[in-house]
Write a protein that holds these residues in place. Structure first.
Motif, PDB file in Angstrom:
ATOM      1  N   LYS A   8       0.823  -1.190   0.000  1.00  0.00           N
ATOM      2  CA  LYS A   8       0.000   0.000   0.000  1.00  0.00           C
ATOM      3  C   LYS A   8       0.870   1.259   0.000  1.00  0.00           C
ATOM      4  CE  LYS A   8      -3.817   2.244   2.439  1.00  0.00           C
ATOM      5  NZ  LYS A   8      -4.755   2.188   3.587  1.00  0.00           N
ATOM      6  N   GLY A   9       0.593   2.156  -0.923  1.00  0.00           N
ATOM      7  CA  GLY A   9       1.343   3.392  -1.017  1.00  0.00           C
ATOM      8  C   GLY A   9       2.648   3.269  -1.760  1.00  0.00           C
ATOM      9  N   THR A  10       2.968   2.069  -2.221  1.00  0.00           N
ATOM     10  CA  THR A  10       4.218   1.849  -2.945  1.00  0.00           C
ATOM     11  C   THR A  10       3.925   1.605  -4.419  1.00  0.00           C
ATOM     12  OG1 THR A  10       5.268   0.864  -1.010  1.00  0.00           O
ATOM     13  CG2 THR A  10       6.267   0.388  -3.143  1.00  0.00           C
ATOM     14  N   ARG A  11       4.637   2.275  -5.292  1.00  0.00           N
ATOM     15  CA  ARG A  11       4.462   2.089  -6.728  1.00  0.00           C
ATOM     16  C   ARG A  11       5.395   0.985  -7.205  1.00  0.00           C
ATOM     17  NH1 ARG A  11       4.067   7.773  -9.833  1.00  0.00           N
ATOM     18  NH2 ARG A  11       3.236   6.320 -11.378  1.00  0.00           N
ATOM     19  N   LEU A  12       4.816  -0.071  -7.735  1.00  0.00           N
ATOM     20  CA  LEU A  12       5.578  -1.235  -8.170  1.00  0.00           C
ATOM     21  C   LEU A  12       5.445  -1.418  -9.675  1.00  0.00           C
ATOM     22  CD1 LEU A  12       4.373  -3.793  -5.459  1.00  0.00           C
ATOM     23  CD2 LEU A  12       6.554  -2.570  -5.463  1.00  0.00           C
ATOM     24  N   VAL A  13       6.540  -1.773 -10.307  1.00  0.00           N
ATOM     25  CA  VAL A  13       6.504  -2.195 -11.707  1.00  0.00           C
ATOM     26  C   VAL A  13       7.186  -3.552 -11.765  1.00  0.00           C
ATOM     27  CG1 VAL A  13       7.195  -1.714 -14.076  1.00  0.00           C
ATOM     28  CG2 VAL A  13       6.558   0.178 -12.561  1.00  0.00           C
ATOM     29  N   LEU A  14       6.417  -4.581 -12.090  1.00  0.00           N
ATOM     30  CA  LEU A  14       6.947  -5.939 -12.164  1.00  0.00           C
ATOM     31  C   LEU A  14       6.996  -6.371 -13.627  1.00  0.00           C
ATOM     32  CD1 LEU A  14       4.770  -7.518  -9.321  1.00  0.00           C
ATOM     33  CD2 LEU A  14       7.008  -6.421  -9.109  1.00  0.00           C
ATOM     34  N   ALA A  15       8.053  -7.039 -14.028  1.00  0.00           N
ATOM     35  CA  ALA A  15       8.169  -7.546 -15.397  1.00  0.00           C
ATOM     36  C   ALA A  15       8.265  -9.057 -15.353  1.00  0.00           C
ATOM     37  CB  ALA A  15       9.401  -6.949 -16.084  1.00  0.00           C
ATOM     38  N   GLY A  16       7.504  -9.718 -16.203  1.00  0.00           N
ATOM     39  CA  GLY A  16       7.518 -11.178 -16.189  1.00  0.00           C
ATOM     40  C   GLY A  16       7.315 -11.768 -17.569  1.00  0.00           C
ATOM     41  N   ASP A  17       7.775 -12.982 -17.751  1.00  0.00           N
ATOM     42  CA  ASP A  17       7.628 -13.721 -19.003  1.00  0.00           C
ATOM     43  C   ASP A  17       7.336 -15.166 -18.631  1.00  0.00           C
ATOM     44  OD1 ASP A  17       7.883 -15.104 -21.374  1.00  0.00           O
ATOM     45  OD2 ASP A  17       9.715 -14.093 -22.017  1.00  0.00           O
ATOM     46  N   LYS A  18       6.128 -15.625 -18.892  1.00  0.00           N
ATOM     47  CA  LYS A  18       5.730 -16.961 -18.449  1.00  0.00           C
ATOM     48  C   LYS A  18       6.555 -18.077 -19.089  1.00  0.00           C
ATOM     49  CE  LYS A  18       1.981 -17.403 -21.843  1.00  0.00           C
ATOM     50  NZ  LYS A  18       0.521 -17.588 -22.014  1.00  0.00           N
ATOM     51  N   ASN A  19       7.212 -17.797 -20.221  1.00  0.00           N
ATOM     52  CA  ASN A  19       8.033 -18.818 -20.873  1.00  0.00           C
ATOM     53  C   ASN A  19       9.397 -18.994 -20.206  1.00  0.00           C
ATOM     54  OD1 ASN A  19       6.170 -19.481 -22.917  1.00  0.00           O
ATOM     55  ND2 ASN A  19       6.802 -17.706 -24.127  1.00  0.00           N
ATOM     56  N   GLN A  20       9.702 -18.208 -19.190  1.00  0.00           N
ATOM     57  CA  GLN A  20      11.023 -18.252 -18.555  1.00  0.00           C
ATOM     58  C   GLN A  20      11.032 -19.070 -17.261  1.00  0.00           C
ATOM     59  OE1 GLN A  20      13.902 -16.307 -19.532  1.00  0.00           O
ATOM     60  NE2 GLN A  20      13.037 -15.037 -21.119  1.00  0.00           N
TER      61      GLN A  20
END
Length: 228
Positions: A8-20
């Motif tokens: 809460k209150g934290t800006r997150l950017v997550l990157a993912g690739d299901k093939n990995q």
């Protein structure tokens, strides 16, 4: 990663690739967004279709090699005549000779620290790992031991690891060894395909990837001359 240690209150950017997901337990593949959404309820999904790591030629050639769809619309890096994917035949019993020739050719254009050699296997089963556990049998093998002195290496050496341990990292040039029936069986034994493992390995390369293959790969990717 946040001052409050809470979502809460934290800006997150997550990157993912299901093939990995080559490190997951057998048959336990997950949908990355669903898992992240469970942890961060107000997470939204943004599809990224601009490739920022690999030259366009490399990305295009990954699809026929791995059998996976690479969902890319555009590229940040410009096209490169010298970049891309290359297959080199490594005949049984001549794998170290083929590897030595590939590395010598690459060192004409690249620095040792710009090259990484990866294998589907770890130290005990990879081509380089087994080489380091026995005496060198040829001038090529002695040269390899001097050039690939240890898994960490220094600025004057070419480093080598398993594909799994190099996951998430990148290098200008990637050389993949041990692409053979044993690697296929190893991948399938963990619930993956060899194509998925190669996808992770090839996508570590920013500019060029050379795959030492022992047959059974898609023949749409042009190979270099055999090692003889």
């Amino acid at each position: 990663l946040s001052a409050s240690k809470k979502a809460k209150g934290t800006r997150l950017v997550l990157a993912g690739d299901k093939n990995q997901q080559i490190l997951s337990d057998k048959g336990q593949l997950a949908n990355p967004f669903d898992v992240a959404k469970f942890l961060v309820s107000d997470l939204v999904h943004v599809r990224l279709r601009t490739n920022c790591r690999n030259v366009p030629e490399l990305t295009a050639q990954m699809e026929p090699l791995t059998g996976l769809k690479v969902d890319i619309l555009k590229h940040r890096l410009p096209k490169s005549p010298e970049g891309g994917l290359e297959l080199v035949e490594a005949k049984p019993g001549k794998e170290t000779k083929a590897l030595a020739q590939v590395l010598r050719d690459l060192l004409v254009e690249y620095r040792p620290q710009d090259i990484r050699v990866l294998s589907p296997f770890g130290f005990n089963s990879s081509l380089i790992g087994t080489l380091f556990m026995r005496e060198a049998r040829s001038a090529d093998e002695r040269w390899l031991k001097n050039t690939l002195r240890n898994p960490v290496g220094d600025l004057g050496q070419i480093r080598w690891r398993s594909i799994a341990k190099f996951k998430g990292l990148e290098s200008d040039v990637i050389v993949i060894t041990d692409v053979n029936d044993q690697a296929r069986e190893f991948a399938e034994g963990t619930g993956k395909t060899l194509g998925v493992v190669l996808y992770v390995g090839v996508s570590r390369a920013k500019h060029k990837c050379v795959v030492l293959q022992a047959g059974g790969l898609n023949d749409k990717i042009p190979s270099t001359a055999s090692d003889g």
